[in-house]
Design an enzyme around this catalytic site. Structure first.
Site, PDB file in Angstrom:
ATOM      1  N   SER A 270       0.838  -1.203   0.000  1.00 16.18           N
ATOM      2  CA  SER A 270       0.000   0.000   0.000  1.00 16.18           C
ATOM      3  C   SER A 270       0.869   1.248   0.000  1.00 16.18           C
ATOM      4  CB  SER A 270      -0.921   0.012   1.232  1.00 16.18           C
ATOM      5  OG  SER A 270      -0.191   0.333   2.404  1.00 16.18           O
TER       6      SER A 270
ATOM      7  N   SER B 261       0.816   3.932   2.065  1.00 17.46           N
ATOM      8  CA  SER B 261       0.750   4.734   3.286  1.00 17.46           C
ATOM      9  C   SER B 261       2.094   5.334   3.691  1.00 17.46           C
ATOM     10  CB  SER B 261       0.197   3.896   4.445  1.00 17.46           C
ATOM     11  OG  SER B 261       1.120   2.896   4.833  1.00 17.46           O
TER      12      SER B 261
ATOM     13  N   SER C  46      -3.108   7.285   5.193  1.00 15.50           N
ATOM     14  CA  SER C  46      -2.486   6.317   6.100  1.00 15.50           C
ATOM     15  C   SER C  46      -3.410   6.024   7.275  1.00 15.50           C
ATOM     16  CB  SER C  46      -1.138   6.845   6.620  1.00 15.50           C
ATOM     17  OG  SER C  46      -0.601   5.983   7.611  1.00 15.50           O
TER      18      SER C  46
ATOM     19  N   LYS D  28       4.996   1.400   9.646  1.00 10.74           N
ATOM     20  CA  LYS D  28       4.810   2.832   9.886  1.00 10.74           C
ATOM     21  C   LYS D  28       6.077   3.381  10.532  1.00 10.74           C
ATOM     22  CE  LYS D  28       0.386   2.473   8.739  1.00 10.74           C
ATOM     23  NZ  LYS D  28      -0.130   3.003   7.457  1.00 10.74           N
TER      24      LYS D  28
END
Length: 252
Positions: free
Chosen positions: A42, A44, A198, A105
């Site tokens: 993804s 993010s 995100s 993250k």
């Protein structure tokens, strides 16, 4: 002659089996204690990490929890040989709401920190994080609506001096203004660099505060990267599909 030949054949098969078993054990040890490969599905973390990036994550950076072991058997709780994460580290962790799912993250808040977003600006312990406007990001759309896009790009510098780039798809996005998040003991506040696209610790119902036990490891190096929508197994497309300039780059 036939008996001798059969014996050699059986010996050769046995040796092959032993080599395969040894190789599997070595691979298991490396994956459990040293490095584990992950790919990015993804956007993010754009533009730090792109969809199609493949990277090595160091398992030893923060010590080991039961999530470090393949299949994550609950053999013990907490961490052994633990080392505290630094603010700004890019971390793979197990999602607290679904510990079968891996997320990646950046560590923004440490235990006890107060985190807030005000008009798109990050505040840590009531102080705004230093932010510098850079040239717009132009490339694979971080907002997910077009093939390519131009969006605002910032250089953000945390209190410990760690700098990285963030993207700002829209002004006054849904999570550009938040309440104050107070990070509980033993937990961390994680955010994606693509701030408007995100799902991270700002979304308490989906991610929330991440327990230290859920950390898998620190993202270290991109070892392969292929354009979004391409498939790594299509080797004949590599000359144009592979992002050659991203291979062997360090994740910061």
């Amino acid at each position: 002659m036939s008996v001798t030949s059969g014996t050699k054949s059986e010996s050769g098969i046995g040796e092959t089996i032993r080599v395969v078993i040894h190789a599997l054990i070595i691979a298991l040890v490396i994956r459990t204690f040293l490095f584990q490969p992950f790919n990015i599905p993804s956007g993010s973390m754009k533009a730090t990490l792109l969809v199609g990036d493949y990277l090595f994550v160091s398992k030893y950076s923060y010590g080991y929890s039961h999530y470090s072991i393949p299949l994550s058997p609950p053999l013990f709780s907490g961490r052994i040989f633990g080392s505290d994460p630094n603010r700004g580290d890019v971390v793979v962790f197990r999602l607290p709401k679904d510990d079968s799912t891996d997320y990646i993250k950046r560590v923004i808040g440490l235990p006890g920190d107060r985190i807030q977003m005000r008009e798109g600006l990050l505040y840590i312990n009531d102080k705004p994080v230093e932010r510098e406007r850079l040239a717009d990001y132009v490339g694979e759309d971080p907002c997910g609506s077009e093939a390519t896009a131009r969006v605002k790009r910032w250089k953000e510098t945390l209190p410990n001096g760690v700098s990285y780039e963030t993207l700002d798809c829209v002004d006054n996005g849904f999570y550009d203004n938040t309440n104050v998040y107070t990070v509980p003991p033993g937990h961390f506040f994680m955010m994606g660099d693509n701030r408007d696209n995100s799902t991270d610790s700002r979304v308490l119902s989906a991610v929330g505060y991440v327990p230290y036990e859920n950390f898998i490891g620190r993202a270290q190096m991109i070892f392969f990267s292929i354009a979004e929508g391409e498939h790594a197994w299509q080797i004949w497309r590599w000359p144009t599909a592979v992002r050659w300039g991203r291979i062997f780059t360090i994740v910061r």
